[in-house]
Design an enzyme around this catalytic site. Structure first.
Site, PDB file in Angstrom:
ATOM      1  N   ARG A   1      14.950-164.691   9.133  1.00 24.75           N
ATOM      2  CA  ARG A   1      15.512-163.746   8.175  1.00 24.75           C
ATOM      3  C   ARG A   1      17.030-163.780   8.160  1.00 24.75           C
ATOM      4  NH1 ARG A   1      10.978-159.789   7.807  1.00 24.75           N
ATOM      5  NH2 ARG A   1      11.529-158.112   6.400  1.00 24.75           N
TER       6      ARG A   1
ATOM      7  N   ARG B   1       3.413-149.332  -2.795  1.00 25.65           N
ATOM      8  CA  ARG B   1       2.643-150.039  -1.763  1.00 25.65           C
ATOM      9  C   ARG B   1       1.983-149.057  -0.798  1.00 25.65           C
ATOM     10  NH1 ARG B   1       5.226-154.935   1.614  1.00 25.65           N
ATOM     11  NH2 ARG B   1       6.566-153.401   2.604  1.00 25.65           N
TER      12      ARG B   1
ATOM     13  N   LYS C   1       4.568-161.676   0.351  1.00 19.20           N
ATOM     14  CA  LYS C   1       4.370-162.648   1.435  1.00 19.20           C
ATOM     15  C   LYS C   1       3.134-162.307   2.264  1.00 19.20           C
ATOM     16  CE  LYS C   1       8.147-161.977   3.822  1.00 19.20           C
ATOM     17  NZ  LYS C   1       8.903-160.930   3.139  1.00 19.20           N
TER      18      LYS C   1
ATOM     19  N   ARG D   1      16.893-152.059   2.608  1.00 12.10           N
ATOM     20  CA  ARG D   1      16.262-153.341   2.951  1.00 12.10           C
ATOM     21  C   ARG D   1      16.622-154.420   1.937  1.00 12.10           C
ATOM     22  NH1 ARG D   1      10.357-151.765   3.062  1.00 12.10           N
ATOM     23  NH2 ARG D   1       9.890-153.833   3.831  1.00 12.10           N
TER      24      ARG D   1
ATOM     25  N   ARG E   1       4.220-147.035   4.371  1.00 14.95           N
ATOM     26  CA  ARG E   1       5.066-147.383   5.507  1.00 14.95           C
ATOM     27  C   ARG E   1       6.332-146.540   5.499  1.00 14.95           C
ATOM     28  NH1 ARG E   1       5.584-153.856   5.590  1.00 14.95           N
ATOM     29  NH2 ARG E   1       7.738-153.237   6.008  1.00 14.95           N
TER      30      ARG E   1
HETATM   31  P1  AMP Z   1       8.516-156.655   7.230  1.00 11.41           P
HETATM   32  O1  AMP Z   1       7.177-156.080   7.504  1.00 11.41           O
HETATM   33  O2  AMP Z   1       8.520-158.176   7.296  1.00 11.41           O
HETATM   34  O3  AMP Z   1       9.134-156.137   5.954  1.00 11.41           O
HETATM   35  O4  AMP Z   1       9.479-156.195   8.437  1.00 11.41           O
HETATM   36  C1  AMP Z   1       9.716-154.828   8.690  1.00 11.41           C
HETATM   37  C2  AMP Z   1      11.000-154.648   9.476  1.00 11.41           C
HETATM   38  O5  AMP Z   1      10.916-155.331  10.744  1.00 11.41           O
HETATM   39  C3  AMP Z   1      12.261-155.215   8.832  1.00 11.41           C
HETATM   40  O6  AMP Z   1      12.828-154.335   7.863  1.00 11.41           O
HETATM   41  C4  AMP Z   1      13.168-155.389  10.050  1.00 11.41           C
HETATM   42  O7  AMP Z   1      13.681-154.152  10.502  1.00 11.41           O
HETATM   43  C5  AMP Z   1      12.178-155.884  11.095  1.00 11.41           C
HETATM   44  N1  AMP Z   1      12.058-157.366  11.074  1.00 11.41           N
HETATM   45  C6  AMP Z   1      10.953-158.089  10.740  1.00 11.41           C
HETATM   46  N2  AMP Z   1      11.197-159.409  10.833  1.00 11.41           N
HETATM   47  C7  AMP Z   1      12.494-159.526  11.234  1.00 11.41           C
HETATM   48  C8  AMP Z   1      13.350-160.636  11.492  1.00 11.41           C
HETATM   49  N3  AMP Z   1      12.920-161.908  11.374  1.00 11.41           N
HETATM   50  N4  AMP Z   1      14.621-160.376  11.872  1.00 11.41           N
HETATM   51  C9  AMP Z   1      15.082-159.120  12.019  1.00 11.41           C
HETATM   52  N5  AMP Z   1      14.337-158.024  11.783  1.00 11.41           N
HETATM   53  C10 AMP Z   1      13.045-158.226  11.389  1.00 11.41           C
END
Ligand code: AMP
Length: 220
Positions: free
Chosen positions: A88, A127, A13, A171, A160
Protein backbone atom coordinates in the site's frame (compact mmCIF):
# COMPACT_ATOMS: atom_id res chain seq x y z
CA UNK A 1 -0.12 -18.80 -9.36
CA UNK A 2 0.65 -16.05 -6.81
CA UNK A 3 -1.34 -12.84 -7.18
CA UNK A 4 -1.30 -9.31 -5.75
CA UNK A 5 -4.43 -7.13 -5.75
CA UNK A 6 -4.13 -3.34 -5.70
CA UNK A 7 -6.86 -0.71 -5.64
CA UNK A 8 -8.50 1.98 -3.53
CA UNK A 9 -10.82 1.10 -0.63
CA UNK A 10 -14.18 0.12 -2.09
CA UNK A 11 -12.78 -0.98 -5.45
CA UNK A 12 -14.07 -4.52 -4.85
CA UNK A 13 -10.70 -6.18 -4.25
CA UNK A 14 -12.07 -8.26 -1.39
CA UNK A 15 -15.14 -9.40 -3.34
CA UNK A 16 -13.09 -10.39 -6.38
CA UNK A 17 -10.49 -12.01 -4.14
CA UNK A 18 -13.12 -14.30 -2.62
CA UNK A 19 -14.28 -15.38 -6.07
CA UNK A 20 -10.77 -16.10 -7.34
CA UNK A 21 -9.72 -17.85 -4.16
CA UNK A 22 -12.68 -20.20 -4.53
CA UNK A 23 -12.12 -20.82 -8.22
CA UNK A 24 -8.38 -21.50 -8.04
CA UNK A 25 -8.12 -22.77 -4.44
CA UNK A 26 -5.71 -20.00 -3.41
CA UNK A 27 -4.74 -18.99 0.11
CA UNK A 28 -6.17 -15.50 0.76
CA UNK A 29 -4.04 -13.08 2.75
CA UNK A 30 -5.87 -9.80 3.37
CA UNK A 31 -3.92 -7.41 5.58
CA UNK A 32 -7.15 -5.58 6.48
CA UNK A 33 -8.70 -8.87 7.71
CA UNK A 34 -5.54 -9.76 9.66
CA UNK A 35 -5.60 -6.36 11.37
CA UNK A 36 -9.35 -6.45 12.15
CA UNK A 37 -8.97 -9.94 13.70
CA UNK A 38 -6.02 -8.72 15.79
CA UNK A 39 -8.03 -5.72 17.03
CA UNK A 40 -11.02 -7.91 17.84
CA UNK A 41 -8.83 -10.43 19.69
CA UNK A 42 -7.06 -7.59 21.55
CA UNK A 43 -3.65 -9.12 20.75
CA UNK A 44 -0.38 -7.18 21.12
CA UNK A 45 -0.49 -6.46 17.39
CA UNK A 46 -4.13 -5.40 17.69
CA UNK A 47 -3.33 -2.89 20.43
CA UNK A 48 -0.45 -1.46 18.40
CA UNK A 49 -2.43 -0.88 15.21
CA UNK A 50 -5.95 -0.08 16.49
CA UNK A 51 -5.52 3.70 16.37
CA UNK A 52 -4.23 3.70 12.80
CA UNK A 53 -6.98 1.45 11.43
CA UNK A 54 -9.82 3.23 13.22
CA UNK A 55 -8.69 6.63 11.93
CA UNK A 56 -8.27 5.36 8.36
CA UNK A 57 -4.49 5.84 8.46
CA UNK A 58 -1.90 3.35 7.26
CA UNK A 59 -0.17 1.05 9.72
CA UNK A 60 3.62 1.76 9.62
CA UNK A 61 5.46 -0.05 6.82
CA UNK A 62 7.94 -2.03 8.96
CA UNK A 63 5.12 -3.48 11.04
CA UNK A 64 2.93 -4.43 8.06
CA UNK A 65 5.80 -5.95 6.07
CA UNK A 66 6.93 -8.02 9.07
CA UNK A 67 3.39 -9.39 9.60
CA UNK A 68 2.88 -10.13 5.90
CA UNK A 69 6.23 -11.86 5.40
CA UNK A 70 5.85 -14.04 8.47
CA UNK A 71 2.50 -15.26 7.17
CA UNK A 72 3.64 -15.54 3.54
CA UNK A 73 6.61 -17.72 4.42
CA UNK A 74 4.37 -20.42 5.81
CA UNK A 75 1.52 -19.96 3.30
CA UNK A 76 3.71 -19.95 0.17
CA UNK A 77 5.32 -23.25 1.11
CA UNK A 78 1.92 -24.96 0.93
CA UNK A 79 -0.29 -23.15 -1.56
CA UNK A 80 -0.45 -20.46 -4.23
CA UNK A 81 -1.68 -17.24 -2.65
CA UNK A 82 -3.56 -14.03 -3.25
CA UNK A 83 -2.26 -10.98 -1.42
CA UNK A 84 -5.02 -8.42 -0.92
CA UNK A 85 -4.35 -4.95 0.54
CA UNK A 86 -0.55 -5.18 0.44
CA UNK A 87 1.55 -3.39 -0.74
CA UNK A 88 0.00 0.00 0.00
CA UNK A 89 3.07 2.24 -0.20
CA UNK A 90 6.04 2.33 -2.55
CA UNK A 91 8.27 1.25 0.36
CA UNK A 92 6.05 -1.79 0.95
CA UNK A 93 6.26 -2.60 -2.78
CA UNK A 94 10.06 -2.44 -2.55
CA UNK A 95 9.98 -4.64 0.58
CA UNK A 96 7.87 -7.17 -1.33
CA UNK A 97 10.31 -7.19 -4.26
CA UNK A 98 13.23 -7.84 -1.92
CA UNK A 99 11.29 -10.53 -0.04
CA UNK A 100 10.15 -12.38 -3.16
CA UNK A 101 13.66 -12.34 -4.62
CA UNK A 102 15.26 -13.55 -1.38
CA UNK A 103 12.68 -16.27 -0.71
CA UNK A 104 12.35 -17.19 -4.41
CA UNK A 105 8.59 -16.63 -4.26
CA UNK A 106 7.35 -15.47 -7.63
CA UNK A 107 4.54 -12.94 -7.98
CA UNK A 108 2.82 -14.00 -11.22
CA UNK A 109 0.40 -11.08 -11.60
CA UNK A 110 -0.28 -7.71 -9.99
CA UNK A 111 -3.85 -6.64 -10.70
CA UNK A 112 -5.03 -3.07 -10.18
CA UNK A 113 -8.75 -2.38 -9.61
CA UNK A 114 -9.47 1.12 -10.95
CA UNK A 115 -12.57 3.08 -9.85
CA UNK A 116 -13.36 6.84 -9.73
CA UNK A 117 -13.47 8.49 -6.26
CA UNK A 118 -17.18 9.50 -6.28
CA UNK A 119 -18.19 5.90 -6.97
CA UNK A 120 -15.98 4.70 -4.09
CA UNK A 121 -17.69 6.99 -1.56
CA UNK A 122 -21.11 5.69 -2.65
CA UNK A 123 -19.98 2.08 -2.42
CA UNK A 124 -18.27 2.34 0.96
CA UNK A 125 -21.18 4.03 2.70
CA UNK A 126 -23.51 1.23 1.47
CA UNK A 127 -21.08 -1.58 2.34
CA UNK A 128 -22.04 -4.13 4.98
CA UNK A 129 -19.71 -6.95 5.97
CA UNK A 130 -19.98 -10.25 7.80
CA UNK A 131 -17.20 -10.35 10.41
CA UNK A 132 -17.63 -14.14 10.75
CA UNK A 133 -17.17 -15.35 7.15
CA UNK A 134 -15.94 -12.06 5.58
CA UNK A 135 -18.68 -11.98 2.93
CA UNK A 136 -19.28 -8.43 1.69
CA UNK A 137 -22.67 -6.96 0.72
CA UNK A 138 -23.82 -3.61 -0.64
CA UNK A 139 -27.23 -2.22 0.31
CA UNK A 140 -27.71 -0.89 -3.25
CA UNK A 141 -26.00 -3.31 -5.63
CA UNK A 142 -25.87 -6.53 -3.62
CA UNK A 143 -28.28 -6.45 -0.67
CA UNK A 144 -28.48 -9.50 1.61
CA UNK A 145 -31.62 -11.63 1.17
CA UNK A 146 -32.61 -10.92 4.79
CA UNK A 147 -31.98 -7.47 6.24
CA UNK A 148 -28.84 -7.42 8.40
CA UNK A 149 -28.15 -11.15 8.02
CA UNK A 150 -25.34 -12.80 6.03
CA UNK A 151 -26.61 -14.98 3.13
CA UNK A 152 -23.65 -17.31 3.50
CA UNK A 153 -23.37 -18.05 7.24
CA UNK A 154 -26.47 -16.38 8.83
CA UNK A 155 -24.19 -14.17 10.96
CA UNK A 156 -25.14 -10.55 11.74
CA UNK A 157 -23.88 -7.97 9.22
CA UNK A 158 -22.06 -4.85 10.39
CA UNK A 159 -20.90 -1.56 8.96
CA UNK A 160 -17.12 -1.48 9.42
CA UNK A 161 -16.01 1.22 11.88
CA UNK A 162 -13.79 2.67 9.14
CA UNK A 163 -16.63 2.86 6.59
CA UNK A 164 -18.20 5.94 8.21
CA UNK A 165 -18.20 9.04 6.00
CA UNK A 166 -15.46 10.87 7.87
CA UNK A 167 -13.05 7.92 7.96
CA UNK A 168 -13.83 7.02 4.32
CA UNK A 169 -12.74 10.50 3.25
CA UNK A 170 -9.49 10.10 5.19
CA UNK A 171 -8.86 6.65 3.66
CA UNK A 172 -9.32 8.03 0.14
CA UNK A 173 -6.91 10.91 0.87
CA UNK A 174 -4.41 8.39 2.22
CA UNK A 175 -4.89 6.27 -0.91
CA UNK A 176 -4.16 9.21 -3.24
CA UNK A 177 -1.14 10.39 -1.28
CA UNK A 178 0.48 7.11 -0.24
CA UNK A 179 -0.89 4.22 -2.30
CA UNK A 180 -1.56 5.56 -5.81
CA UNK A 181 2.19 6.19 -6.42
CA UNK A 182 2.59 2.39 -6.42
CA UNK A 183 0.94 2.34 -9.83
CA UNK A 184 3.88 4.28 -11.31
CA UNK A 185 6.28 1.98 -9.51
CA UNK A 186 4.74 -1.09 -11.18
CA UNK A 187 3.93 0.50 -14.54
CA UNK A 188 5.85 -1.17 -17.35
CA UNK A 189 6.23 -4.56 -15.64
CA UNK A 190 4.90 -7.31 -17.85
CA UNK A 191 2.93 -8.90 -14.99
CA UNK A 192 1.10 -5.66 -14.06
CA UNK A 193 -2.47 -5.27 -15.36
CA UNK A 194 -5.44 -3.02 -14.63
CA UNK A 195 -9.19 -3.71 -14.79
CA UNK A 196 -12.09 -1.25 -14.84
CA UNK A 197 -13.60 -2.08 -11.46
CA UNK A 198 -16.52 0.34 -11.83
CA UNK A 199 -18.31 -2.41 -13.81
CA UNK A 200 -20.67 -4.95 -12.17
CA UNK A 201 -19.02 -7.69 -10.07
CA UNK A 202 -19.55 -10.45 -12.66
CA UNK A 203 -18.06 -8.33 -15.46
CA UNK A 204 -15.01 -7.40 -13.37
CA UNK A 205 -14.49 -11.07 -12.57
CA UNK A 206 -14.57 -11.99 -16.27
CA UNK A 207 -12.09 -9.19 -17.01
CA UNK A 208 -9.75 -10.49 -14.31
CA UNK A 209 -9.94 -14.02 -15.74
CA UNK A 210 -9.29 -12.62 -19.22
CA UNK A 211 -6.25 -10.67 -18.04
CA UNK A 212 -4.87 -13.69 -16.22
CA UNK A 213 -5.33 -15.83 -19.31
CA UNK A 214 -3.46 -13.28 -21.39
CA UNK A 215 -0.56 -13.69 -18.94
CA UNK A 216 -0.73 -17.50 -19.36
CA UNK A 217 -2.30 -17.95 -15.90
CA UNK A 218 -2.99 -20.19 -14.18
CA UNK A 219 -0.09 -22.19 -15.61
CA UNK A 220 -1.13 -25.55 -17.12
P1 AMP B 1 -8.66 -2.79 4.17
O1 AMP B 1 -9.58 -3.80 4.74
O2 AMP B 1 -7.70 -3.38 3.15
O3 AMP B 1 -9.37 -1.56 3.65
O4 AMP B 1 -7.70 -2.29 5.38
C1 AMP B 1 -8.25 -1.68 6.52
C2 AMP B 1 -7.19 -0.86 7.24
O5 AMP B 1 -6.09 -1.70 7.65
C3 AMP B 1 -6.53 0.24 6.41
O6 AMP B 1 -7.31 1.43 6.36
C4 AMP B 1 -5.22 0.44 7.17
O7 AMP B 1 -5.42 1.15 8.37
C5 AMP B 1 -4.86 -0.99 7.54
N1 AMP B 1 -4.05 -1.64 6.48
C6 AMP B 1 -4.42 -2.70 5.70
N2 AMP B 1 -3.44 -3.04 4.85
C7 AMP B 1 -2.42 -2.16 5.08
C8 AMP B 1 -1.13 -1.97 4.50
N3 AMP B 1 -0.67 -2.76 3.50
N4 AMP B 1 -0.37 -0.96 4.98
C9 AMP B 1 -0.78 -0.16 5.98
N5 AMP B 1 -1.99 -0.27 6.57
C10 AMP B 1 -2.81 -1.27 6.12
Amino acid sequence: MNLVFLGPPGSGKGTQAQKLVEKFKLAHLSTGDVFREAIKGQTELGKEIKGFVEQGKLVPDELVSAVVFEKLRSIAAKKPFLLDGYPRTVDQAKDLDRFSEKEKIRIDAIINFAVAADELIKRLSARRSCPACKEVFNLVTRPPKRKGVCDKCDGPLIQRADDTEEVVKERLLVYDAQTAPILDYYQGRNNFVSVDASNPISQVFLDVLFQLKALGLPPL
